[in-house]
Enzyme design. Structure first.
Site, PDB file in Angstrom:
ATOM      1  N   ALA A  34       0.863  -1.178   0.000  1.00 23.20           N
ATOM      2  CA  ALA A  34       0.000   0.000   0.000  1.00 23.20           C
ATOM      3  C   ALA A  34       0.902   1.232   0.000  1.00 23.20           C
ATOM      4  O   ALA A  34       0.804   2.118   0.857  1.00 23.20           O
ATOM      5  CB  ALA A  34      -0.972  -0.002   1.180  1.00 23.20           C
ATOM      6  N   HIS A  36       2.989   4.539  -0.352  1.00 27.12           N
ATOM      7  CA  HIS A  36       2.713   5.977  -0.448  1.00 27.12           C
ATOM      8  C   HIS A  36       4.059   6.699  -0.543  1.00 27.12           C
ATOM      9  O   HIS A  36       5.120   6.059  -0.567  1.00 27.12           O
ATOM     10  CB  HIS A  36       1.890   6.444   0.759  1.00 27.12           C
ATOM     11  CG  HIS A  36       2.445   6.012   2.091  1.00 27.12           C
ATOM     12  ND1 HIS A  36       3.664   6.438   2.565  1.00 27.12           N
ATOM     13  CD2 HIS A  36       1.967   5.161   3.033  1.00 27.12           C
ATOM     14  CE1 HIS A  36       3.907   5.908   3.738  1.00 27.12           C
ATOM     15  NE2 HIS A  36       2.897   5.106   4.049  1.00 27.12           N
ATOM     16  N   HIS A  39       6.998   5.584   1.690  1.00 27.30           N
ATOM     17  CA  HIS A  39       7.747   4.420   1.195  1.00 27.30           C
ATOM     18  C   HIS A  39       8.640   4.822   0.019  1.00 27.30           C
ATOM     19  O   HIS A  39       9.797   4.407  -0.069  1.00 27.30           O
ATOM     20  CB  HIS A  39       6.793   3.334   0.695  1.00 27.30           C
ATOM     21  CG  HIS A  39       5.877   2.764   1.743  1.00 27.30           C
ATOM     22  ND1 HIS A  39       4.510   2.944   1.707  1.00 27.30           N
ATOM     23  CD2 HIS A  39       6.134   2.013   2.838  1.00 27.30           C
ATOM     24  CE1 HIS A  39       3.975   2.327   2.747  1.00 27.30           C
ATOM     25  NE2 HIS A  39       4.916   1.754   3.444  1.00 27.30           N
TER      26      HIS A  39
HETATM   27  P1  AMP Z   1       5.189  -0.253   6.469  1.00 29.68           P
HETATM   28  O1  AMP Z   1       4.812  -0.619   5.076  1.00 29.68           O
HETATM   29  O2  AMP Z   1       4.184   0.606   7.170  1.00 29.68           O
HETATM   30  O3  AMP Z   1       5.643  -1.445   7.286  1.00 29.68           O
HETATM   31  O4  AMP Z   1       6.461   0.675   6.340  1.00 29.68           O
HETATM   32  C1  AMP Z   1       7.591   0.287   5.605  1.00 29.68           C
HETATM   33  C2  AMP Z   1       8.682   1.282   5.822  1.00 29.68           C
HETATM   34  O5  AMP Z   1       8.244   2.566   5.381  1.00 29.68           O
HETATM   35  C3  AMP Z   1       9.093   1.433   7.290  1.00 29.68           C
HETATM   36  O6  AMP Z   1      10.502   1.601   7.366  1.00 29.68           O
HETATM   37  C4  AMP Z   1       8.375   2.694   7.697  1.00 29.68           C
HETATM   38  O7  AMP Z   1       8.989   3.374   8.771  1.00 29.68           O
HETATM   39  C5  AMP Z   1       8.464   3.507   6.418  1.00 29.68           C
HETATM   40  N1  AMP Z   1       7.434   4.539   6.401  1.00 29.68           N
HETATM   41  C6  AMP Z   1       6.103   4.382   6.573  1.00 29.68           C
HETATM   42  N2  AMP Z   1       5.492   5.576   6.545  1.00 29.68           N
HETATM   43  C7  AMP Z   1       6.450   6.511   6.370  1.00 29.68           C
HETATM   44  C8  AMP Z   1       6.456   7.937   6.272  1.00 29.68           C
HETATM   45  N3  AMP Z   1       5.349   8.652   6.349  1.00 29.68           N
HETATM   46  N4  AMP Z   1       7.639   8.550   6.061  1.00 29.68           N
HETATM   47  C9  AMP Z   1       8.794   7.842   5.990  1.00 29.68           C
HETATM   48  N5  AMP Z   1       8.862   6.507   6.074  1.00 29.68           N
HETATM   49  C10 AMP Z   1       7.699   5.839   6.268  1.00 29.68           C
END
Ligand code: AMP
Length: 284
Positions: A34, A36, A39
């Site tokens: 998902a 954004h 990522h």
């Molecule tokens: P997730 O898919 O939520 O497990 O996140 C994957 C990676 O993206 C992790 O290292 C998160 O910390 C990073 N991430 C998620 N949201 C953000 C954001 N708004 N800004 C920077 N990194 C993000």
């Protein structure tokens, strides 16, 4: 243009071995999809620093402490692949559950210390799930660099501890939180917010930034946190799960902002749990 999708460890290893033979460096960006802009900022950072970039997409059941949250987690692989292609990411590694956790799977990686408190206190087993999948992804990809967002600040500390303690040959690179124009930290869970909730959501970041400013000029921690918590609830959040000041370098709890620190919060907006954190600069 499309990004090749790899589903098995064997195929992944074959590709990475080829890269190694050409002396190319490898970066990995672990995600649950998902995708954004948050990522994508990690992918861009990885592309700048390394020759080949693997984005992983796996909605890791072991890090969910709530079955409904896992079921409702957005799954948009097709769109994710379309977002990665124009950036130039080299591989999307999207294994299925059986590839990662075959039936006889029996190992858990558990990091103590930094996993306790904050999200660890409210999401039983969450960081064990994170540490286990991250260890597997590091070993499967054999990457030189891994890119993580500060958005999940405690997770970043857990991963750093894990890498140090197990002598994993990978450098962890932290990337700043990417926010919407109104300040809301980007999150895959934001799509679950109703229109009214979405409007109220940025207040969390607004309150955190204001509180961080007060703390940085020496206002009393207890008073600032109590007022901030009240302001988050007044904005429409049903509860504040935690709001704490922690040391930037080791996440130890702070009663006074006498060193570089982070203000970290988790709060519920309707059925959605949002987390955020901001830096507290040490000025006094
Ligand atoms: P997730 O898919 O939520 O497990 O996140 C994957 C990676 O993206 C992790 O290292 C998160 O910390 C990073 N991430 C998620 N949201 C953000 C954001 N708004 N800004 C920077 N990194 C993000």
């Amino acid at each position: 243009m499309s990004v090749p999708i790899i589903r098995t460890v064997a195929d992944l290893r074959r590709v990475v071995t080829g890269w190694r033979q050409e002396n190319l460096t490898v970066g990995v960006v672990p995600t649950m999809g998902a995708l954004h802009e948050g990522h994508l900022s990690l992918v861009r950072a990885a592309l700048e620093k390394t020759d080949r970039v693997i984005v992983t997409l796996f909605v890791n059941p072991k890090q969910f402490n709530n079955a409904a949250d896992l079921a409702a987690y957005p799954r948009t692989e097709h769109e994710d692949a379309a977002k990665l292609a124009p950036l130039g990411a080299h591989i999307l590694y999207a294994p299925d559950g059986g590839e990662i956790y075959p039936e006889s799977f029996a190992t858990t990686v558990s990091v103590s210390g930094v996993s306790k408190g904050l999200c660890g206190a409210h999401r039983a087993g969450h960081f064990d799930g994170v540490a286990t999948i991250v260890t597997k992804l590091f070993l499967q990809t054999g990457a030189d660099f891994a890119f993580f967002g500060e958005k999940d600040f405690q997770q970043l500390h857990v991963v750093r501890r894990l890498v140090r303690d197990l002598d994993l040959p990978i450098d962890v690179i932290a990337c700043p939180t990417v926010r919407e124009d109104d300040g809301l930290a980007m999150s895959s869970r934001n799509v679950r917010l109703s229109a009214a909730e979405r409007q109220a959501a940025p207040k969390l970041a607004e309150v955190l930034f204001a509180a961080a400013k007060q703390l940085s000029v020496g206002d009393r921690v207890e008073k600032v946190l109590a007022e901030a918590s009240k302001a988050i609830r007044a904005a429409g959040y049903s509860s504040v799960e935690y709001l704490e000041l922690r040391a930037e370098d080791d996440l130890s709890p702070l009663n006074v902002a006498d060193r570089p620190a982070r203000l970290l919060a988790a709060a519920w907006l309707g059925e959605t749990r949002l987390i955020d954190n901001v830096e507290v600069v040490h000025n006094v």
